[in-house]
Scaffold this motif. Structure first.
Motif, mmCIF file in Angstrom:
data_model
loop_
_atom_site.group_PDB
_atom_site.id
_atom_site.type_symbol
_atom_site.label_atom_id
_atom_site.label_comp_id
_atom_site.label_asym_id
_atom_site.label_seq_id
_atom_site.Cartn_x
_atom_site.Cartn_y
_atom_site.Cartn_z
ATOM 1 N N VAL A 164 0.864 -1.187 0.000
ATOM 2 C CA VAL A 164 0.000 0.000 0.000
ATOM 3 C C VAL A 164 0.896 1.232 0.000
ATOM 4 O O VAL A 164 1.714 1.415 0.902
ATOM 5 N N VAL A 165 0.761 2.064 -1.017
ATOM 6 C CA VAL A 165 1.738 3.141 -1.234
ATOM 7 C C VAL A 165 1.058 4.495 -1.423
ATOM 8 O O VAL A 165 -0.134 4.578 -1.708
ATOM 9 N N PRO A 166 1.832 5.577 -1.201
ATOM 10 C CA PRO A 166 1.284 6.938 -1.234
ATOM 11 C C PRO A 166 1.440 7.605 -2.580
ATOM 12 O O PRO A 166 1.900 6.990 -3.543
ATOM 13 N N TRP A 167 1.147 8.892 -2.624
ATOM 14 C CA TRP A 167 1.068 9.616 -3.903
ATOM 15 C C TRP A 167 2.273 10.497 -4.210
ATOM 16 O O TRP A 167 2.338 11.093 -5.279
ATOM 17 N N ASN A 168 3.224 10.595 -3.301
ATOM 18 C CA ASN A 168 4.245 11.621 -3.542
ATOM 19 C C ASN A 168 5.334 11.200 -4.518
ATOM 20 O O ASN A 168 5.771 11.985 -5.360
ATOM 21 N N VAL A 190 -1.087 -4.875 -4.985
ATOM 22 C CA VAL A 190 -0.708 -3.479 -4.808
ATOM 23 C C VAL A 190 -1.953 -2.616 -4.746
ATOM 24 O O VAL A 190 -2.878 -2.787 -5.542
ATOM 25 N N LYS A 191 -1.981 -1.698 -3.776
ATOM 26 C CA LYS A 191 -3.032 -0.688 -3.734
ATOM 27 C C LYS A 191 -2.346 0.675 -3.822
ATOM 28 O O LYS A 191 -1.849 1.194 -2.827
ATOM 29 N N PRO A 192 -2.306 1.231 -5.044
ATOM 30 C CA PRO A 192 -1.662 2.534 -5.203
ATOM 31 C C PRO A 192 -2.528 3.610 -4.555
ATOM 32 O O PRO A 192 -3.704 3.358 -4.234
ATOM 33 N N SER A 193 -1.976 4.797 -4.367
ATOM 34 C CA SER A 193 -2.807 5.877 -3.853
ATOM 35 C C SER A 193 -3.902 6.215 -4.862
ATOM 36 O O SER A 193 -3.681 6.188 -6.072
ATOM 37 N N GLU A 194 -5.046 6.607 -4.365
ATOM 38 C CA GLU A 194 -6.155 7.015 -5.232
ATOM 39 C C GLU A 194 -5.785 8.252 -6.049
ATOM 40 O O GLU A 194 -6.372 8.539 -7.075
ATOM 41 N N GLU A 195 -4.765 8.952 -5.570
ATOM 42 C CA GLU A 195 -4.334 10.164 -6.289
ATOM 43 C C GLU A 195 -3.458 9.818 -7.484
ATOM 44 O O GLU A 195 -3.348 10.618 -8.424
ATOM 45 N N GLY A 245 3.039 5.699 4.065
ATOM 46 C CA GLY A 245 1.984 6.698 4.103
ATOM 47 C C GLY A 245 2.051 7.457 5.414
ATOM 48 O O GLY A 245 3.102 7.492 6.075
ATOM 49 N N SER A 246 0.946 8.048 5.790
ATOM 50 C CA SER A 246 0.954 8.872 6.999
ATOM 51 C C SER A 246 0.979 8.003 8.251
ATOM 52 O O SER A 246 0.561 6.826 8.239
ATOM 53 N N SER A 247 1.436 8.597 9.328
ATOM 54 C CA SER A 247 1.526 7.855 10.592
ATOM 55 C C SER A 247 0.141 7.428 11.077
ATOM 56 O O SER A 247 -0.031 6.309 11.575
ATOM 57 N N ALA A 248 -0.847 8.290 10.876
ATOM 58 C CA ALA A 248 -2.202 7.954 11.328
ATOM 59 C C ALA A 248 -2.730 6.731 10.581
ATOM 60 O O ALA A 248 -3.316 5.821 11.177
ATOM 61 N N THR A 249 -2.496 6.694 9.300
ATOM 62 C CA THR A 249 -2.965 5.545 8.516
ATOM 63 C C THR A 249 -2.181 4.296 8.885
ATOM 64 O O THR A 249 -2.730 3.199 8.985
ATOM 65 N N GLY A 250 -0.889 4.491 9.120
ATOM 66 C CA GLY A 250 -0.074 3.348 9.546
ATOM 67 C C GLY A 250 -0.635 2.722 10.808
ATOM 68 O O GLY A 250 -0.769 1.494 10.911
ATOM 69 N N GLU A 267 6.755 2.755 6.518
ATOM 70 C CA GLU A 267 7.505 3.999 6.257
ATOM 71 C C GLU A 267 6.488 5.112 6.405
ATOM 72 O O GLU A 267 5.605 5.240 5.534
ATOM 73 N N LEU A 268 6.595 5.901 7.461
ATOM 74 C CA LEU A 268 5.509 6.814 7.763
ATOM 75 C C LEU A 268 5.952 8.274 7.660
ATOM 76 O O LEU A 268 6.900 8.613 6.959
ATOM 77 N N GLY A 269 5.289 9.131 8.425
ATOM 78 C CA GLY A 269 5.507 10.564 8.307
ATOM 79 C C GLY A 269 6.821 11.022 8.912
ATOM 80 O O GLY A 269 7.556 10.246 9.508
ATOM 81 N N GLU A 402 4.136 19.519 13.678
ATOM 82 C CA GLU A 402 3.297 18.641 12.866
ATOM 83 C C GLU A 402 3.793 18.604 11.417
ATOM 84 O O GLU A 402 4.230 19.631 10.883
ATOM 85 N N GLU A 403 3.707 17.461 10.795
ATOM 86 C CA GLU A 403 4.124 17.332 9.405
ATOM 87 C C GLU A 403 3.179 18.122 8.515
ATOM 88 O O GLU A 403 1.966 17.951 8.589
ATOM 89 N N ILE A 404 3.733 18.997 7.656
ATOM 90 C CA ILE A 404 2.918 19.809 6.755
ATOM 91 C C ILE A 404 2.898 19.203 5.358
ATOM 92 O O ILE A 404 1.874 19.116 4.693
#
Ligand SMILES: NC(=O)c1ccc[n+]([C@@H]2O[C@H](COP(=O)([O-])OP(=O)(O)OC[C@H]3O[C@@H](n4cnc5c(N)ncnc54)[C@H](O)[C@@H]3O)[C@@H](O)[C@H]2O)c1
Ligand SMILES: O=C/C=C/C=C(\O)C(=O)O
Length: 499
Positions: A164-168, A190-195, A245-250, A267-269, A402-404
C-alpha cells in the motif's frame, strides 16, 4: 473542471486488466469509478475503476494460486533475471512512465525523469543484485564431548504481500517494495494511492511483458478504509503488509492486521530537521538545504521542515534560502525550465494553507511565499502554492511539530551543539535529519546523536539502496533496503542437524 476523456485506469488481477464494464468477470456491470485529476491544471485525465471487495478477494486468491503454482519455488536466478528484464523494459518505455507520473502528480518532467522513473529502474536492478548475492546464515555448533551440530537457516517467501503506497513518489515507492518482494519469491497485491494510479497499472503491463506469471503482481485501485485499501489489509489471505503513508494511517493498518499478527513494514511521516553550524560554506549549505526543503514541492517524507541555524550565520543562511526560493520556477510540468510542481490536490493544499494560518497566528514572520500563486488561465485550476519560509517560530508551535508535507520550513536559531541536538530531537517523529558543518568529527557526532532512521552530513537524500531505510517513533516500523528488505520479505526456517 473536467477534460473530455474516455480513458480508464483499470485494475490488474490474475494476469489481465479487468474491464470496468463487466466488473471482475462475474457479469456484474457498472462497478464504481473515480476521477484521476491532473494537479497542475485541476483537469480530469482519466477515470479509475475502483475495486470492490470481491475483486480484492480475487486478487488475493490469484496471488495465492500463483505462489502455489510455482512462483515461490522459482530459482533465484530466474527471479533476478526477470527483475533485470523489468528494469530494461521500463527503460524502453521510459517516456510512457514519465508521462503517466506527470499526469497523476503534475511534477516537473525533469524530476519525473531524473528521480521517479530512474529510481524505478535502479530499484529493480539493486534488488536483483542483493538477492543474487545473498547467502544463508549457518553455524557449526560445538557440543560437549567434542560433538558438533550444524545450524542453517533457509529463507522462504513471506507469501502474499499487500503493498500500500502513497502519492508523492508513486513509482519510486511502489518499486522500492515490489522489486524486493518479487525477488524473494512473493506474490503481491498493490493498492496505489487514489491520487496516483497510473504508473502502478503501467508496471503491470511491463511485468507481464517480461514474463512474470499471472497472479504474481496484482493492482487494485481505490481508497482506504471501506474501499480497496481497507479490504486488502483486512483480507485473511494476506501474509504481510508493507505500507508507506501517513503515521495515522499506519496506526490504522496496524490495528487492522493485529488480530492476525501479520508482519508489517511501515515507512511513515516525518518532521525532519536540518542543523547548520557556523563553520559551513554558506553557498554550499544553502544549495543542499534548499533542495531538502523544496524538492518535489516539499512532498518527500525526507524533506526538511525545521532548519536550526547557529546564530552567527542565521541571517546569511536565511537570506540564501530566500534567494533560492525566488529562483524556483513553478509552472507547466512539461517545460524543461520548470523546477517546482503543484501540491497533489486542492484538499492537500487546503491543509498546507491551514498551517500558513497557524504560522501567522503564532506570530511568524514570512520571509518568502505564504500565498497561492497566479500562474495563468491554463494552470490556475491546479493545486499550486508558493514556497514559503518562516522565522519567529519555536518548537512549541504546531507548525514546527506537525508534518505539513509542503514546500515550507521554519528557520530557528541556536547557540550551542547541545542545544541544537535537543531542538532537533524534540519531536515525536524520527525519520531523517541533515547536519551541515565542515568539522567532520562534529558532523559524525551530531548525526549519530540524531534520533532518526537516517542522517545525512553535508548532503541530503543521497541514497545507497543497500543501506537500511526507515524511521523511528511516529516515522515507522522496520527498515527496507538491501538485506533489510530480504529480512522483511522472507521467513527463515532454522534447521539444526546433529553431526
Ligand atoms: N517514510 C516514508 O518513506 C514515506 C514516503 C512517502 C510518504 N510518506 C508519508 O505519506 C504521507 C502522504 O501520503 P498519503 O497522503 O498518500 O498517505 P495516506 O496515509 O493518506 O495514504 C497512503 C496509502 O494508504 C491508503 N490508505 C488510507 N487509509 C487506509 C486504510 N485505512 N487501510 C489501508 N490503506 C489505507 C491510501 O489510499 C494510500 O494508498 C505523508 O505523511 C508522508 O510523510 C512517508
Ligand atoms: O517520500 C519519501 C521518500 C522515500 C524514499 C525512499 O524510500 C528511497 O529513497 O528508497
Amino acid at each position: 473542471m473536467t477534460a473530455e476523456t474516455g480513458r480508464w485506469i483499470r485494475n490488474f488481477v490474475d494476469g489481465r486488466f479487468v474491464d470496468p464494464d463487466d466488473g471482475d468477470g462475474d457479469g456484474r456491470a457498472g462497478h464504481r469509478g473515480f476521477d484521476a485529476t491532473d494537479p497542475a491544471t485541476g483537469l480530469v485525465h482519466a477515470r479509475v475503476h475502483e475495486a470492490d471487495e470481491a475483486l480484492v478477494d480475487r486478487a488475493v486468491t490469484a496471488a495465492r494460486r500463483a505462489l502455489r503454482e510455482g512462483w515461490a519455488d522459482t530459482a533465484v536466478r530466474e527471479r533476478t533475471e526477470l527483475l533485470r528484464r523489468a528494469a530494461d523494459r521500463i527503460e524502453e518505455r521510459f517516456d510512457e512512465f514519465v508521462a503517466a507520473e506527470i499526469a497523476d502528480t503534475g511534477k516537473p518532467v525533469t524530476q519525473a525523469r531524473e528521480l521517479d522513473v530512474a529510481r524505478a529502474v535502479a530499484n529493480f536492478r539493486a534488488f536483483a543484485d542483493v538477492v543474487a548475492a545473498a547467502g544463508q546464515e549457518s553455524f557449526l555448533t560445538d557440543l560437549a564431548g567434542g560433538r558438533r551440530a550444524l545450524n542453517y537457516a533457509v529463507r522462504k517467501p513471506l507469501g502474499v504481500v499487500a503493498v500500500v503506497v502513497p502519492w508523492n513518489l508513486p513509482l519510486l515507492l511502489l518499486t522500492w517494495k515490489v522489486a524486493p518482494a518479487l525477488a524473494c519469491g512473493n506474490a503481491v497485491v498493490v493498492k496505489p494511492s487514489e491520487e496516483t494510479p497510473g504508473t502502478a497499472a503501467l508496471l503491470a503491463e511491463v511485468l507481464a511483458e517480461v514474463g512474470l506469471p499471472a497472479g504474481v503482481y496484482n493492482v487494485v485501485h481505490g481508497f482506504g478504509g471501506g474501499s480497496a485499501g481497507g479490504y486488502l489489509t483486512a483480507h485473511p489471505g494476506i501474509d504481510g503488509v508493507t505500507f508507506t503513508g501517513s503515521s495515522a494511517t499506519g496506526a490504522q493498518v496496524m490495528r487492522t492486521v493485529a488480530p492476525r499478527v501479520r508482519p508489517v513494514s511501515f515507512e511513515l511521516g516525518g518532521k525532519n530537521a536540518a542543523v547548520v553550524f557556523d563553520d559551513v560554506d554558506v553557498d554550499e549549505a544553502v544549495t543542499g538545504l534548499s533542495r531538502s526543503v523544496f524538492a518535489n514541492t516539499g512532498q518527500v517524507c525526507l524533506c526538511t521542515e525545521r532548519v536550526y541555524v547557529q546564530r552567527s550565520v542565521f541571517d546569511d543562511i536565511a537570506g540564501g534560502l530566500v534567494e533560492r526560493a525566488g529562483r524556483l520556477r513553478l509552472g507547466d510540468p512539461l517545460s524543461e525550465e520548470t523546477t517546482t510542481g503543484p501540491l497533489i490536490s486542492h484538499a492537500h493544499r487546503d491543509k498546507v494553507l491551514g498551517y500558513f494560518d497557524l504560522a501567522e497566528q503564532a506570530g511568524a514572520t514570512v520571509l518568502t511565499g505564504g500565498q497561492v500563486p497566479r500562474l495563468g488561465a491554463d494552470l490556475d485550476g491546479g493545486s499550486w502554492i508558493e514556497p514559503t519560509l518562516w522565522t519567529g517560530l519555536t518548537n512549541a508551535d504546531r507548525v514546527v511539530r506537525e508534518e505539513i508535507f509542503g514546500p515550507v520550513a521554519a528557520l530557528i536559531p541556536f547557540d550551542t551543539e547541545e542545544e541544537a541536538i535537543g531542538l532537533a530531537n524534540d519531536t515525536d517523529y524520527g525519520l531523517a535529519a541533515s547536519v551541515w558543518t565542515n568539522d567532520l568529527r562534529r558532523g559524525h557526532r551530531v548525526a549519530q546523536a540524531m534520533n532518526v532512521g537516517m542522517a545525512w552530513v553535508n548532503t541530503w537524500f543521497l541514497r545507497d539502496l543497500r543501506s537500511p531505510f526507515g524511521g523511528v517513533g511516529l516515522s515507522g516500523l522496520g527498515r527496507e533496503g538491501g538485506e533489510s528488505s530480504l529480512h522483511f520479505y522472507t521467513e527463515p526456517t532454522n534447521v539444526c542437524v546433529q553431526l
